[in-house]
Design an enzyme around this catalytic site. Sequence first.
Site: not given
Length: 500
Positions: A55, A128
């Site tokens: 990320h 997510n």
Amino acid sequence: MANHKKLTTASGRPYIENENSKTVGPRGPILLEDYILHEKMAHFNRERIPERVVHAKGSGAFGTFTVTNDISRYTRAKLFSKIGKKTKVFARFSTVGGEKGSADTERDPRGFAVKFYTEDGNWDMVGNNTPVFFVKDPKKFGDFIHTQKRDPFTNMKSPTMMWDYWSLNPESLHQVMILMSDRGTPYGYRHMNGYGSHTFSMINDKGEKVYVKYHFKTDQGIKNFTDEEAAQMKARDMDFSQRDLIEHIEKGDYPKWNVKIQVMTPKQAKEVDFNPFDLTKIWPHGDFPLIDVGVMELNKNADNYFQDVEQSAFAPAHVVDGLGYSPDKMLQGRLLSYPDAHRYRLGANYEQIPVNRCPFAVNNYQRDGSMRIDGNQGRKPNYYPNSFDDIEVDQSYAEPSDELDSHIADWYDRNSKIGDNDHYSQPGKLYRDVMDDEAKTHLVNNIVGAMSGIEGEKKAEITNRQLCHWFRADEELGRRVAEGLNVNLDQVLEAMPQHH
Ligand code: NDP
């Protein structure tokens, strides 16, 4: 001149020469005593902090969460206490596998993390844009992520590595199917849903517990790039999602998400024919309908990207009273690994960085450590219990104890029900019952495109093993992918009878 600020060193000393180094004569060597030169070069050398292992490329903004429905029968969490109640939030969206400078439109899941600054502490919802994940045990996480990063020899991304892993780990299939659908290339961050993905819990004021899943449904509507459009955008604008988010917020077109939960009682959790704590499974909407909770709106860009977006740190361990964990193994692993990653990346005092700091009271006996900048609690005692301060334990925050199913410790369930290892039914349903013809065709084409990258001596073995998984999810899907790859599926199935 009078109203201008003086140029100073970091220690506050005004100075006048910011562009020329001090030399011996106009053309001579530079003097070691030009401290301002050292300070500028040395600070510059340290401008980058370690990038997140996953990320790394992200975008973020501040906003507000507003309660629209009363869910106090499930939770005593104060942020949900009454309709209309508002809580400040900070959200960060991201791709997963790419580095900090990578393209925003890569085929990848997207991180969807929200920090709620509640009066009972910060609650981090770290999810997510997909309701499931590639692995269901945290022991597998590092291995899986290695396959999404660069090959140790070529230093390039490797489709062979990815498909080798996925084909050897059938529980990945559900998430791989979603990734290979057009949801794997969302049109920026405003047009995608967020999911807590894990199973969490809620506790009400009677001490009763339920299990929950969080859903953040985009109010802008789902919009995705096709594979081709995503590739074109990558060539045109590497920062598409960042630009799209910042520009819409800047012009007052604030993105919103409708926050909903699914609820399962502990009794139901024992009865359902799948493992409700398995991160590779969803809870069917028909059996566990979505319940409205509130609306999240993002309405303020960070004034400084590094300060707020890069230094933001989220951890699923950060829940607040009335919200809790579940035995979801991946969640249990993340409770450890997220704060640990932040201590490594930002330091032991990462929770004092403004974007991470609880704006309400923080009272404890943690002291010192590098970059402690909040006064370190001054003269107050640094041990508990003591006779000097007035910090007390508040018993009203007590939680019910957990009842465990078993007193047998082992690595896996030797008597596992079929549901725990059924990695095919839910992906099959997604393909057959949810996707329309166009979505199916895009899925097949995207899979064929991605699997065409498998190369080397194991190409046939890896391809065939993965084809069997697609086939087991749905026969038609398996055949279409095989056809696209010019592989005779019947021969593959014959050679691998155990995969029928
Ligand atoms: P439903 O028909 O009620 O739900 C299907 C859901 O699939 C939709 O609501 C939508 O989720 C989502 N969806 C549509 N297209 C895609 C795509 N390309 N990739 C991923 N998700 C998509 O049926 P069920 O609840 O019984 O679920 C059937 C299957 O749908 C599941 O096996 C699972 O694969 C998938 N799914 C289910 C979700 C759930 O929480 N129940 C969530 C997402 C997918 P949304 O409304 O969240 O956009």
